[in-house]
Write an enzyme that holds these catalytic residues in place. Structure first.
Site, PDB file in Angstrom:
ATOM      1  N   HIS A  64      31.123 -25.863   7.588  1.00 28.52           N
ATOM      2  CA  HIS A  64      30.930 -26.527   8.891  1.00 28.52           C
ATOM      3  C   HIS A  64      30.290 -25.587   9.909  1.00 28.52           C
ATOM      4  O   HIS A  64      30.924 -24.665  10.410  1.00 28.52           O
ATOM      5  CB  HIS A  64      32.282 -27.016   9.419  1.00 28.52           C
ATOM      6  N   HIS A  66      26.962 -25.558  13.135  1.00 32.30           N
ATOM      7  CA  HIS A  66      25.901 -26.262  13.881  1.00 32.30           C
ATOM      8  C   HIS A  66      24.729 -25.294  13.998  1.00 32.30           C
ATOM      9  O   HIS A  66      24.683 -24.470  14.917  1.00 32.30           O
ATOM     10  CB  HIS A  66      26.398 -26.664  15.272  1.00 32.30           C
ATOM     11  N   GLN A 159      26.060 -36.166  18.492  1.00 28.96           N
ATOM     12  CA  GLN A 159      26.906 -35.412  19.429  1.00 28.96           C
ATOM     13  C   GLN A 159      27.348 -36.246  20.638  1.00 28.96           C
ATOM     14  O   GLN A 159      28.463 -36.120  21.109  1.00 28.96           O
ATOM     15  CB  GLN A 159      26.155 -34.166  19.908  1.00 28.96           C
ATOM     16  N   HIS A 217      33.367 -35.381  12.871  1.00 30.65           N
ATOM     17  CA  HIS A 217      34.129 -34.628  13.873  1.00 30.65           C
ATOM     18  C   HIS A 217      35.214 -35.590  14.349  1.00 30.65           C
ATOM     19  O   HIS A 217      34.905 -36.610  14.968  1.00 30.65           O
ATOM     20  CB  HIS A 217      33.246 -34.242  15.052  1.00 30.65           C
ATOM     21  N   GLU A 220      38.875 -34.037  17.878  1.00 31.65           N
ATOM     22  CA  GLU A 220      38.775 -32.644  18.336  1.00 31.65           C
ATOM     23  C   GLU A 220      39.112 -32.602  19.828  1.00 31.65           C
ATOM     24  O   GLU A 220      38.255 -32.496  20.702  1.00 31.65           O
ATOM     25  CB  GLU A 220      37.368 -32.070  18.091  1.00 31.65           C
ATOM     26  N   ASP A 316      31.778 -22.931  12.372  1.00 33.48           N
ATOM     27  CA  ASP A 316      31.413 -23.926  13.392  1.00 33.48           C
ATOM     28  C   ASP A 316      30.245 -23.456  14.263  1.00 33.48           C
ATOM     29  O   ASP A 316      29.275 -24.189  14.426  1.00 33.48           O
ATOM     30  CB  ASP A 316      32.638 -24.281  14.257  1.00 33.48           C
TER      31      ASP A 316
HETATM   32  N1  17E Z   1      30.098 -30.118  18.921  1.00 36.09           N
HETATM   33  C1  17E Z   1      31.350 -30.627  18.854  1.00 36.09           C
HETATM   34  O1  17E Z   1      31.539 -31.830  19.098  1.00 36.09           O
HETATM   35  N2  17E Z   1      32.373 -29.837  18.497  1.00 36.09           N
HETATM   36  C2  17E Z   1      32.175 -28.557  18.237  1.00 36.09           C
HETATM   37  N3  17E Z   1      33.214 -27.779  17.899  1.00 36.09           N
HETATM   38  C3  17E Z   1      30.868 -28.010  18.323  1.00 36.09           C
HETATM   39  C4  17E Z   1      29.847 -28.831  18.669  1.00 36.09           C
HETATM   40  C5  17E Z   1      30.645 -26.565  18.037  1.00 36.09           C
HETATM   41 FE   FE2 Z   2      31.698 -28.856  14.769  1.00 38.96          FE
END
Ligand code: 17E
Ligand code: FE2
Length: 420
Positions: A64, A66, A159, A217, A220, A316
């Site tokens: 994982h 980006h 995103q 995702h 989070e 990440d």
């Molecule tokens: N975008 C997101 O939604 N969550 C993350 N941890 C990162 C980017 C790095």
């Molecule tokens: Fe991520």
């Protein structure tokens, strides 16, 4: 084997096996494949490496990251609150002016840093929300350009949410047609809870229609009411897609009450989905709205592992709006998991090593190409370490990286000169 020399012979390495065992072996490599693994191999090689007392391991798997935002930290500004949400806003500003070359150059530089440290399998998210598919196009081109030395999977990651902008739903479908390996999502950041649920259903629909893996995702956030993991579990059970599905981050699982967590764990075990925790990043991003006591904001890694779920670990970020540090070293990630998830027992430390190697390969669905076994592609690393525990404790140097049968990178372990 004929009397032709092998391409590479590793002599007397300590081979790490999937089960917690270490064996002393020679490894012969020819035409990109592992052709022999035995206590002693006769014959010669174009390149013979004496790796006595060093650890021979399958390569690290970065499940994982980006890559589209890697190496942009501080641009256009620093993340002052340290939150996920300020990071998303900074990235939204940065991505207005993305160019294909800029993304490719940063992604390749990051991949080289990773590969030099033994990472040969990477799953990267590419933002497909906003106004263009530049990030995705760039990472698809990079996937092709690095394929001789690195296996790169690309996730179409919205995103800003599939329903968070007028064009996002059509952009993610366009991304499928362009050839992404994986479809992603971000239900906890959709504008409403209902949109979040709908987004998970849409992701499963796209995965089925285009025959792709899923990596979402998911939850989070420290909000204990963020409960999209149960929606992912429900879809995975009904569509029988478990091992092709991954829930990334799931940090809210660390905040759920135990009664709910207990019920959920039972559902999850029925799914056989994969989990990815990103301890370096979530220990810094989460807990930001807490005073004290302050939550750790990492998913229940130890408990998921104890229940037999597949858990892998990701870095990440490398120097981006969410995390300004990092070099891509997977032993930093494993070490942070040992600390944050309190996995300090010997078998737990060893499990954290497995989470950046074998378990990552399972998450990526690349197990058939993975492992130091006869007939498999010759991808392996040699660490200046005795075993898993020693590798994590000392963040051991990866001395040799062999990719597709060729020596790709070599690093000399540091040598201390004692002057006392
Ligand atoms: N975008 C997101 O939604 N969550 C993350 N941890 C990162 C980017 C790095
Ligand atoms: Fe991520």
């Amino acid at each position: 084997m004929s009397d032709q020399p092998y391409d590479i012979l590793l002599r007397q390495g300590r081979l790490l096996c999937a089960v917690d065992r270490v064996e002393q072996v020679d490894v012969a490599i020819h035409n990109g494949k592992i052709v022999a693994v035995a206590p002693s191999i006769e014959g010669t090689a174009v390149l013979e490496l004496d790796v006595a007392n060093q650890l021979v391991s399958p390569p690290f798997v970065e499940s994982h990251i980006h890559l589209d935002s890697a190496m942009t930290a501080g641009n256009p500004r620093w993340n002052q609150s340290g939150t996920l949400f300020e990071g998303i806003e900074i990235w939204r500003e940065y991505k207005q002016s993305l160019s294909l070359d800029n993304v490719k150059q940063r992604a390749i530089a990051t991949l080289k840093q990773q590969a030099a440290q033994g990472v040969l399998f990477v799953r990267s998210h590419a933002d497909v929300s906003g106004s263009s598919l530049t990030a995705l196009q760039a990472l698809l081109e990079v996937r092709e350009e690095v394929k001789d030395w690195m296996t790169l999977q690309v996730v179409a990651f919205p995103q800003d949410g599939i329903y968070g902008g007028a064009k996002n739903e059509s952009l993610i479908e366009e991304a499928m047609k362009m050839g992404t390996d994986v479809v992603g999502g971000i239900p906890h950041y959709e504008l409403t809870r209902e949109d979040g649920v709908r987004s998970v259903h849409r992701i499963f629909e796209l995965a089925e229609q285009y025959d792709r893996l899923i990596d979402i995702h998911c939850d989070e956030i420290d909000d204990d009411q963020s409960r999209f993991l149960e929606v992912v579990a429900a879809c995975a059970i009904r569509q029988e897609m478990g091992s092709r599905v991954t829930a990334s981050h799931t940090t809210a699982f660390g905040s759920y009450n135990n009664a709910y967590a207990f019920k959920l764990m039972g559902f999850l075990q029925r799914t056989q989905i994969n989990f990815i925790a990103n301890p370096l990043i979530n220990i810094t991003l989460q807990g930001r709205t807490d005073t004290y006591p302050k939550r750790r904001g990492v998913t229940r890694v130890k408990e998921l592992w104890q229940q037999g779920m597949n858990v892998s670990l990701g870095h990440d970020c490398v120097q981006d709006p969410w995390y300004s540090l990092g070099t891509g070293n997977m032993l930093d990630v494993a070490s942070m998991a040992v600390h944050v998830c309190q996995m300090t027992g010997m078998s737990e430390v060893e499990a954290c090593y497995n989470m950046v190697t074998w378990h990552g390969a399972k998450t990526l669905n690349v197990e058939d190409q993975y492992g130091v076994e006869v007939g498999k592609p010759a991808n392996l690393i040699v660490l200046d370490a005795d075993d898993r525990y020693d590798a994590i404790r000392r963040r051991a140097t990866v001395q040799y990286v062999i990719s597709n049968g060729k020596l790709l990178a070599q690093t000399q372990p540091p040598q201390i000169q004692w002057k006392g």
